[in-house]
Design a protein around this motif. Sequence first.
Motif, PDB file in Angstrom:
ATOM      1  N   MET A   1       0.850  -1.201   0.000  1.00  0.00           N
ATOM      2  CA  MET A   1       0.000   0.000   0.000  1.00  0.00           C
ATOM      3  C   MET A   1       0.884   1.249   0.000  1.00  0.00           C
ATOM      4  SD  MET A   1      -2.918   1.188   2.788  1.00  0.00           S
ATOM      5  CE  MET A   1      -3.980  -0.197   2.444  1.00  0.00           C
ATOM      6  N   ASN A   2       0.712   2.100  -1.019  1.00  0.00           N
ATOM      7  CA  ASN A   2       1.512   3.322  -1.085  1.00  0.00           C
ATOM      8  C   ASN A   2       0.876   4.422  -0.222  1.00  0.00           C
ATOM      9  OD1 ASN A   2      -0.511   4.678  -2.627  1.00  0.00           O
ATOM     10  ND2 ASN A   2       0.305   3.770  -4.514  1.00  0.00           N
ATOM     11  N   PRO A   3       1.571   5.565  -0.044  1.00  0.00           N
ATOM     12  CA  PRO A   3       1.044   6.624   0.829  1.00  0.00           C
ATOM     13  C   PRO A   3      -0.331   7.137   0.410  1.00  0.00           C
ATOM     14  CG  PRO A   3       3.379   6.984   0.431  1.00  0.00           C
ATOM     15  CD  PRO A   3       2.970   5.851  -0.460  1.00  0.00           C
ATOM     16  N   ARG A   4      -0.582   7.249  -0.900  1.00  0.00           N
ATOM     17  CA  ARG A   4      -1.899   7.712  -1.328  1.00  0.00           C
ATOM     18  C   ARG A   4      -2.986   6.725  -0.925  1.00  0.00           C
ATOM     19  NH1 ARG A   4      -2.304   6.122  -6.287  1.00  0.00           N
ATOM     20  NH2 ARG A   4      -4.061   4.737  -5.841  1.00  0.00           N
ATOM     21  N   GLN A   5      -2.756   5.476  -1.154  1.00  0.00           N
ATOM     22  CA  GLN A   5      -3.746   4.461  -0.800  1.00  0.00           C
ATOM     23  C   GLN A   5      -3.977   4.409   0.707  1.00  0.00           C
ATOM     24  OE1 GLN A   5      -1.613   1.256  -2.683  1.00  0.00           O
ATOM     25  NE2 GLN A   5      -2.972   1.228  -4.473  1.00  0.00           N
ATOM     26  N   HIS A   6      -2.909   4.616   1.476  1.00  0.00           N
ATOM     27  CA  HIS A   6      -3.038   4.659   2.934  1.00  0.00           C
ATOM     28  C   HIS A   6      -3.936   5.822   3.350  1.00  0.00           C
ATOM     29  CE1 HIS A   6      -2.021   4.137   7.136  1.00  0.00           C
ATOM     30  NE2 HIS A   6      -1.611   5.397   7.204  1.00  0.00           N
ATOM     31  N   CYS A  35      -1.084   9.745  -8.561  1.00  0.00           N
ATOM     32  CA  CYS A  35       0.147   9.966  -7.809  1.00  0.00           C
ATOM     33  C   CYS A  35       0.266   8.886  -6.732  1.00  0.00           C
ATOM     34  CB  CYS A  35       0.117  11.350  -7.176  1.00  0.00           C
ATOM     35  SG  CYS A  35       1.525  11.735  -6.121  1.00  0.00           S
ATOM     36  N   THR A  36       1.463   8.428  -6.458  1.00  0.00           N
ATOM     37  CA  THR A  36       1.637   7.401  -5.428  1.00  0.00           C
ATOM     38  C   THR A  36       1.650   7.981  -4.017  1.00  0.00           C
ATOM     39  OG1 THR A  36       4.044   7.548  -5.603  1.00  0.00           O
ATOM     40  CG2 THR A  36       2.924   5.906  -6.996  1.00  0.00           C
ATOM     41  N   VAL A  37       1.794   9.317  -3.916  1.00  0.00           N
ATOM     42  CA  VAL A  37       1.928   9.961  -2.609  1.00  0.00           C
ATOM     43  C   VAL A  37       0.674  10.734  -2.216  1.00  0.00           C
ATOM     44  CG1 VAL A  37       3.256  11.623  -1.245  1.00  0.00           C
ATOM     45  CG2 VAL A  37       4.427  10.124  -2.884  1.00  0.00           C
ATOM     46  N   ARG A  38       0.115  11.512  -3.150  1.00  0.00           N
ATOM     47  CA  ARG A  38      -0.980  12.411  -2.831  1.00  0.00           C
ATOM     48  C   ARG A  38      -2.304  11.924  -3.409  1.00  0.00           C
ATOM     49  NH1 ARG A  38       1.250  17.337  -5.888  1.00  0.00           N
ATOM     50  NH2 ARG A  38       1.865  15.560  -7.196  1.00  0.00           N
ATOM     51  N   THR A  39      -3.380  12.211  -2.691  1.00  0.00           N
ATOM     52  CA  THR A  39      -4.712  11.944  -3.233  1.00  0.00           C
ATOM     53  C   THR A  39      -4.999  12.947  -4.345  1.00  0.00           C
ATOM     54  OG1 THR A  39      -5.910  13.445  -1.762  1.00  0.00           O
ATOM     55  CG2 THR A  39      -5.472  11.216  -0.937  1.00  0.00           C
ATOM     56  N   CYS A  40      -6.074  12.714  -5.080  1.00  0.00           N
ATOM     57  CA  CYS A  40      -6.393  13.597  -6.203  1.00  0.00           C
ATOM     58  C   CYS A  40      -6.673  15.023  -5.736  1.00  0.00           C
ATOM     59  CB  CYS A  40      -7.583  13.047  -6.982  1.00  0.00           C
ATOM     60  SG  CYS A  40      -9.097  12.793  -6.015  1.00  0.00           S
ATOM     61  N   PHE A  41      -7.307  15.173  -4.566  1.00  0.00           N
ATOM     62  CA  PHE A  41      -7.610  16.518  -4.078  1.00  0.00           C
ATOM     63  C   PHE A  41      -6.362  17.219  -3.541  1.00  0.00           C
ATOM     64  CE2 PHE A  41     -11.920  14.471  -3.080  1.00  0.00           C
ATOM     65  CZ  PHE A  41     -12.392  14.729  -4.360  1.00  0.00           C
ATOM     66  N   GLN A  42      -5.447  16.468  -2.988  1.00  0.00           N
ATOM     67  CA  GLN A  42      -4.184  17.048  -2.553  1.00  0.00           C
ATOM     68  C   GLN A  42      -3.375  17.544  -3.749  1.00  0.00           C
ATOM     69  OE1 GLN A  42      -2.606  13.745  -0.334  1.00  0.00           O
ATOM     70  NE2 GLN A  42      -3.516  14.422   1.599  1.00  0.00           N
ATOM     71  N   ARG A  43      -3.426  16.810  -4.848  1.00  0.00           N
ATOM     72  CA  ARG A  43      -2.733  17.253  -6.067  1.00  0.00           C
ATOM     73  C   ARG A  43      -3.357  18.548  -6.588  1.00  0.00           C
ATOM     74  NH1 ARG A  43      -2.142  12.577 -10.444  1.00  0.00           N
ATOM     75  NH2 ARG A  43      -0.435  13.880 -11.191  1.00  0.00           N
ATOM     76  N   ASP A  44      -4.683  18.641  -6.539  1.00  0.00           N
ATOM     77  CA  ASP A  44      -5.356  19.864  -6.986  1.00  0.00           C
ATOM     78  C   ASP A  44      -4.930  21.056  -6.140  1.00  0.00           C
ATOM     79  OD1 ASP A  44      -6.635  18.353  -8.863  1.00  0.00           O
ATOM     80  OD2 ASP A  44      -8.642  18.584  -8.026  1.00  0.00           O
ATOM     81  N   ARG A  45      -4.880  20.864  -4.835  1.00  0.00           N
ATOM     82  CA  ARG A  45      -4.430  21.924  -3.937  1.00  0.00           C
ATOM     83  C   ARG A  45      -3.052  22.423  -4.339  1.00  0.00           C
ATOM     84  NH1 ARG A  45      -2.685  19.298   1.248  1.00  0.00           N
ATOM     85  NH2 ARG A  45      -1.074  18.669  -0.255  1.00  0.00           N
ATOM     86  N   ASP A  46      -2.137  21.494  -4.595  1.00  0.00           N
ATOM     87  CA  ASP A  46      -0.772  21.870  -4.939  1.00  0.00           C
ATOM     88  C   ASP A  46      -0.711  22.586  -6.281  1.00  0.00           C
ATOM     89  OD1 ASP A  46      -0.156  20.612  -2.606  1.00  0.00           O
ATOM     90  OD2 ASP A  46       0.811  18.871  -3.515  1.00  0.00           O
ATOM     91  N   ARG A  47      -1.503  22.156  -7.245  1.00  0.00           N
ATOM     92  CA  ARG A  47      -1.507  22.800  -8.557  1.00  0.00           C
ATOM     93  C   ARG A  47      -1.989  24.248  -8.448  1.00  0.00           C
ATOM     94  NH1 ARG A  47      -3.754  17.994 -12.647  1.00  0.00           N
ATOM     95  NH2 ARG A  47      -2.059  16.535 -12.176  1.00  0.00           N
ATOM     96  N   ILE A  48      -2.986  24.471  -7.618  1.00  0.00           N
ATOM     97  CA  ILE A  48      -3.506  25.826  -7.438  1.00  0.00           C
ATOM     98  C   ILE A  48      -2.460  26.713  -6.774  1.00  0.00           C
ATOM     99  CG2 ILE A  48      -5.210  27.189  -6.159  1.00  0.00           C
ATOM    100  CD1 ILE A  48      -7.160  24.791  -6.638  1.00  0.00           C
TER     101      ILE A  48
END
Length: 332
Positions: A1-6, A35-48
């Motif tokens: 289980m990678n960090p995102r899945q956790h 991403c193996t580390v961040r959830t989809c919403f965390q990636r959106d936050r970072d992109r913004i």
Amino acid sequence: MNPRQHQEEIERQTLSHFACLSVNSKGRKKAEPECTVRTCFQRDRDRIIHSKSFRRLKYKTQVLLLPEGDHYRTRLTHTLEVTQIARTIARAMRLNEDLAEAIALGHDLGHTPFGHVGETVLNKLAKEHGLGGFHHAAQSLRVVDTIEKDGEGLNLTWEVRMGIIQHSKGQVDVHLGYNLEKPTTMEAWAVRISDSIAYVNHDLDDALRAGFFAKKDLPSEITRGIGETHSRRINALISNLLENSSENELKFGDDMLEHIEFLRRYLYDNVYRCPNAVREDSRVDYVLTAIFNYEIQNGRTPRETIDFVSGMTDRFALNYFDKLFVPTPWSE
């Protein structure tokens, strides 16, 4: 289980049944590997956060035009305050804090220079040129979908995009076919309420700092009804919201709603429509209209011009106006 899945498993185990889980996202317009580390919403936050339009919020007016003091709010600090309040509400309601954070960080990316005065001017110009009108929420969605990354957009998830377009109910002319009456997620609902909590409180705080009125002159409907200080008012509003909300509905108590509406009217009468503000309105209208007409006359389409002008910071708009229309002294 990678960090995102956790992290996704933690969401399943801890969040409310009415929260939007990352694994249940409706996805992006263009499919991407996870991403193996961040959830989809965390990636959106970072992109913004890493976008150019987010950085420009630092030099866009919140309520006081071009304040000289260091402690007045800008559109960026407003965004951060909305985000903090939205995260507090989301955490208390066991909603998806990452989704609420991403929506809050992106909700004002399409705001104009010179605050709501600039928005009013662009709304008028857009109607005159067949675009139906202008609203910053619709423009914020356009920024993340189309304008950012040199026309590629940020390719955000459906939930964040809908939260951005739905953060304001005041969209009559530019609705884009979306349902704006009730946000599609509880997290978007939390951001809509957080936006209101933030602006009525920090606009009052900035007006006090600017000397529009004295603290001792504030009506009891504000000081007793909500709170005597900035921090107490925010705490009172959030506490009242949490006390009166259910798992699938966010709302204030009836008495608090009356106090909030009183505060809004007080700000409108004593800050937004005070003589100084009205005088500056006409100047903003003159500057933005002159720039807009120049761009149209020199080959930009109305849509391109709206995108160009709405993306300006206050100081860029003034410098650009000077460059176009103010004579340059001759020097040998």
